[in-house]
Motif scaffolding. Structure first.
Motif, mmCIF file in Angstrom:
data_model
loop_
_atom_site.group_PDB
_atom_site.id
_atom_site.type_symbol
_atom_site.label_atom_id
_atom_site.label_comp_id
_atom_site.label_asym_id
_atom_site.label_seq_id
_atom_site.Cartn_x
_atom_site.Cartn_y
_atom_site.Cartn_z
ATOM 1 N N ASN A 51 -0.894 -2.380 10.036
ATOM 2 C CA ASN A 51 0.217 -2.805 9.163
ATOM 3 C C ASN A 51 0.314 -1.876 7.963
ATOM 4 O O ASN A 51 0.054 -2.248 6.819
ATOM 5 C CB ASN A 51 0.002 -4.244 8.670
ATOM 6 N N THR A 52 0.650 -0.617 8.234
ATOM 7 C CA THR A 52 0.798 0.390 7.189
ATOM 8 C C THR A 52 1.937 1.323 7.583
ATOM 9 O O THR A 52 2.282 1.415 8.767
ATOM 10 C CB THR A 52 -0.480 1.266 7.078
ATOM 11 N N CYS A 93 0.838 -1.208 0.000
ATOM 12 C CA CYS A 93 0.000 0.000 0.000
ATOM 13 C C CYS A 93 0.874 1.260 0.000
ATOM 14 O O CYS A 93 1.013 1.939 1.026
ATOM 15 C CB CYS A 93 -0.901 -0.039 1.236
ATOM 16 N N PRO A 94 1.466 1.602 -1.177
ATOM 17 C CA PRO A 94 2.298 2.808 -1.234
ATOM 18 C C PRO A 94 1.444 4.051 -0.969
ATOM 19 O O PRO A 94 0.327 4.171 -1.480
ATOM 20 C CB PRO A 94 2.832 2.808 -2.672
ATOM 21 N N ALA A 95 1.974 4.979 -0.144
ATOM 22 C CA ALA A 95 1.178 6.130 0.305
ATOM 23 C C ALA A 95 0.658 6.984 -0.857
ATOM 24 O O ALA A 95 -0.488 7.440 -0.822
ATOM 25 C CB ALA A 95 2.020 6.981 1.253
ATOM 26 N N ASP A 96 1.471 7.169 -1.917
ATOM 27 C CA ASP A 96 1.005 8.047 -3.010
ATOM 28 C C ASP A 96 -0.196 7.420 -3.729
ATOM 29 O O ASP A 96 -1.164 8.100 -4.074
ATOM 30 C CB ASP A 96 2.155 8.361 -3.981
ATOM 31 N N GLN A 97 -0.154 6.099 -3.912
ATOM 32 C CA GLN A 97 -1.276 5.428 -4.589
ATOM 33 C C GLN A 97 -2.521 5.396 -3.698
ATOM 34 O O GLN A 97 -3.646 5.546 -4.160
ATOM 35 C CB GLN A 97 -0.879 4.006 -4.981
ATOM 36 N N TRP A 109 -8.846 -1.904 -0.274
ATOM 37 C CA TRP A 109 -7.565 -1.794 -0.970
ATOM 38 C C TRP A 109 -7.086 -3.211 -1.240
ATOM 39 O O TRP A 109 -7.300 -4.113 -0.424
ATOM 40 C CB TRP A 109 -6.557 -1.050 -0.090
ATOM 41 N N ASP A 110 -6.418 -3.405 -2.388
ATOM 42 C CA ASP A 110 -6.074 -4.757 -2.809
ATOM 43 C C ASP A 110 -4.685 -5.174 -2.319
ATOM 44 O O ASP A 110 -3.807 -5.492 -3.113
ATOM 45 C CB ASP A 110 -6.151 -4.823 -4.344
#
Ligand code: 13P
Ligand code: SF4
Length: 330
Positions: free
Chosen positions: A130-131, A108-112, A184-185
């Motif tokens: 978990n982020t 889960c990249p922050a920009d996406q 979110w995937d």
């Protein structure tokens, strides 16, 4: 001592004199420096045994929030260190090996994620712990697997919710709360790996065995489970139930504490798909060792740092989670 070299490696790689009794030396350093060692249930047994506190990710955050220690050593993965640092900005937070990442947080990249949130105005954002700190900064409330159901249910039934990053946990929470949160995937490479076939074989071999599974597992695995819960919840069930044999579908580090608390019971790790290995380990969690813990306490390195602007935003959803959990008695 060469800090540049350590920086490249992500941990202190100073040779340790063979005469040193690591357990004695770690305890001595801990006292001298007023440090506390927090360990996750997925850590190697030797780390769990020396930690002042062993727990799931909610308990580690709760413990960090209330400690009076000057130094917090988080024996877990990077996001757990970040959470402790965000809660205790004036304390030194160390992790024995900075390379201890998390495939779920990485998914889960922050920009996406920011783009995804922007595309869905009016949605409340709930993020699993978990982020990265940057993702938490985009979040309204953080959850862990211990409190996700209750926190989601604290919102009205028709609340529009984005849930990230774990699609398996999100799916599971949707199913038990009858919600349609937008997911979110993302996923954890360890929990996605459990083999349905091998669990079915184990169940046939041990018909009395109870299957315990973490909600990060795929729904096909959760369908086989008798009990679904966080590491703390699975441990609690193993301790309190009268059942004697368990097949455990989560990272196999938890078996250490299960076996310790229930020496008469049998715990069988659920095997992953594509390996001859009988258990499923998180390679990130296993990067920490007694040697790295010793060096980390001795040199007070590597230290977790979180950008001040990010931390200012991320602390709100973390504290909200802690407040709700306290009210719920979790
Ligand atoms: P817990 O919140 O159950 O400790 O889980 C943390 C984790 O990383 C699961 O893979
Ligand atoms: Fe992350 Fe999975 Fe390891 Fe947990 S087991 S820390 S979710 S990679």
């Amino acid at each position: 001592m060469n800090r540049e070299e350590w920086l490249k490696k992500g941990f202190v790689n100073e040779p340790i004199n063979e005469d040193i009794d690591l357990k004695v030396a770690i305890n001595k350093l801990k006292k001298e420096k007023n440090a506390v060692i927090l360990g996750h249930y997925y850590q190697k047994g030797e780390i769990q045994d020396i930690a002042d506190f062993v727990g799931d990710s909610l308990a580690l955050a709760q413990w960090a929030a209330k400690t009076s220690a000057d130094i917090i050593v988080v024996c877990g993965v990077h996001f757990m260190g970040e959470t402790a640092k965000i809660l205790c900005p004036n304390k030194k937070v160390l992790v024995p090996d900075l390379n201890a990442g998390c495939s779920l947080a990485d998914s889960c990249p922050a920009d996406q994620f920011e783009q995804f949130v922007k595309e869905h105005p009016g949605y409340t954002v709930i993020s699993y712990v978990n982020t990265t700190a940057a993702v938490k900064a985009l979040t309204d409330v953080v959850v862990t697997s211990t409190n996700a159901k209750q926190i989601v249910e604290s919102f009205p039934k028709d609340e529009k919710i984005i849930f990230g990053p774990d699609r398996n946990l999100g799916d599971y929470i949707n199913s038990i709360t009858n919600r349609k949160m937008l997911l979110w995937d993302g996923a954890c490479h360890v929990h996605e790996q459990f083999s349905v076939e091998k669990i079915v074989e184990l169940k046939a071999q041990y018909p009395d065995a109870i299957v315990l599974a973490h909600p990060e597992c795929k729904s096909v695995v959760l369908k086989l489970a008798d009990v679904i819960g966080s590491t703390a919840a699975l441990l609690k069930h193993a301790i309190n139930s009268s059942e004697q044999r368990f097949i455990v579908a989560t990272e196999s580090g938890i078996l250490h504490e299960m076996q310790k608390k229930c020496p008469q019971k049998t715990f069988i790790p659920a095997p992953p798909n594509d390996s001859t290995c009988a258990c499923n380990e998180c390679s990130f969690m296993r990067l920490n060792s007694l040697e790295k813990l010793y060096n980390c306490l001795k040199y007070e390195y590597p230290e977790i740092e979180v950008d001040a602007d990010v931390a200012e935003k991320a602390v709100k959803p973390i504290k909200k989670m802690l407040d709700i959990s306290e009210k719920l008695g979790l």
